[in-house]
Design an enzyme around this catalytic site. Structure first.
Site, PDB file in Angstrom:
ATOM      1  CG  ASP A  50      60.211  45.639  33.609  1.00  0.00           C
ATOM      2  OD1 ASP A  50      59.255  46.350  33.979  1.00  0.00           O
ATOM      3  OD2 ASP A  50      61.385  46.057  33.521  1.00  0.00           O
ATOM      4  CB  SER A 110      47.007  56.254  45.567  1.00  0.00           C
ATOM      5  OG  SER A 110      47.368  56.714  46.853  1.00  0.00           O
ATOM      6  CG  HIS A 112      49.255  59.265  48.636  1.00  0.00           C
ATOM      7  ND1 HIS A 112      49.502  60.064  49.738  1.00  0.00           N
ATOM      8  CD2 HIS A 112      49.265  57.980  49.089  1.00  0.00           C
ATOM      9  CE1 HIS A 112      49.682  59.296  50.801  1.00  0.00           C
ATOM     10  NE2 HIS A 112      49.540  58.030  50.428  1.00  0.00           N
ATOM     11  CE1 TYR A 135      52.091  55.009  44.328  1.00  0.00           C
ATOM     12  CE2 TYR A 135      50.902  56.246  46.002  1.00  0.00           C
ATOM     13  CZ  TYR A 135      51.057  55.103  45.239  1.00  0.00           C
ATOM     14  OH  TYR A 135      50.171  54.067  45.379  1.00  0.00           O
ATOM     15  CB  SER A 164      44.863  53.078  55.400  1.00  0.00           C
ATOM     16  OG  SER A 164      45.183  54.453  55.359  1.00  0.00           O
TER      17      SER A 164
END
Length: 270
Positions: A50, A110, A112, A135, A164
């Site tokens: 983790d 990203s 985003h 995000y 993408s």
């Protein structure tokens, strides 16, 4: 030269593409994921861990030359699901790398991070952040953290604003945003091997004729994409028209992430 690399989130789609494409290029590829990774090939190692555990991250990074940090929670929703992996985990990667003397970090950011720019605006690596979701906020955080560790601690960081990633483009939007698996592998490899790196942001897209971004920085790492979504344009446009994309999604770079939970005023988002 980077010979031994660690890939976090190696059990995901991009991780699988990198395993296949980078095979034989590196002396050691250490694969990290929350889930066990099996069917290891020559030169591969697997660690089930983790990234929110700093000591575990420091242990797994030991002996590496570079890190490709893919691990993240990906969703248009959810501070609760984002906080630990995307914020704490990303901090742990950079801090553990600093402690272990690992200088080269390739960070999976990203598009985003700038999703609230209108699509008719071409964004660039130096465009101010404009995230479309928590995000996206987490990716702005990761880029800022990367620049901090580059400036403060002399690390070498490449942030990849991945668009993408798909085996092939399937929507009208993908004609401008597609990143092919082959180009993704070369993008990461260039990011790991480029010389003279301090901090760079590069767009993770193929050589699309309808590209939505201005990216002079790809030359700084020697990335030359080969695939073009335009090769699939006739097939895509026969199946859907540009206006088939919902209006609010069509208006912004962030597409389907933009309307989720939206309660703002579109007239003020210029």
């Amino acid at each position: 030269m980077v010979k031994k690399i660690l890939i976090t989130g190696a059990g995901g789609r991009i991780g699988a593409a990198l395993r296949a494409g980078l095979k034989g290029r590196y002396e050691t590829i250490r694969l990290v994921d929350l889930q066990p990774i099996e069917d290891l090939e020559e030169g591969e190692e697997a660690v089930q861990a983790d990234i929110c555990d700093l000591q575990a991250v420091e242990d797994m990074i030991k002996g590496m030359d570079g890190v490709v940090h893919l691990a993240a929670s990906v969703s248009a929703r959810g501070w609760e699901t984002m906080f630990e992996p995307n914020f704490i985990g990303t901090y742990n990667i950079f801090e553990a790398a600093r402690r272990q003397g690992v200088r080269r970090i390739v960070y999976a950011s990203s598009i985003h991070a700038h999703g609230f720019y209108r699509r008719e605006q071409k964004v660039a690596p130096d465009s101010p952040p404009r995230p479309d979701s928590i995000y996206g906020v987490s990716k702005v955080f990761g880029e800022a953290l990367g620049r901090f560790y580059a400036d403060k601690h002399g690390m070498e960081v490449v942030g990849l604003r991945i668009a993408s990633f798909q085996p092939k483009p399937t929507t009208v939007r993908h004609l401008g945003t597609w990143l092919s698996p082959r180009d993704c592998v070369e993008l990461v490899d260039c990011s790991l091997q480029a010389k003279g790196i301090h901090f760079e942001v590069v767009y993770g897209v193929s050589a699309n004729s309808r590209e939505l971004y201005t990216d002079p920085n790809r030359a700084n790492i020697g990335y030359i994409p080969l695939d073009n979504a335009e090769d699939y344009a006739a097939e895509i446009l026969a199946a859907m028209k540009p206006e088939d994309e919902p209006e609010m999604e069509r208006a912004f770079h962030g597409a389907l992430y933009v309307p989720v939970g939206f309660s703002g005023d579109l007239s003020k988002i210029s």
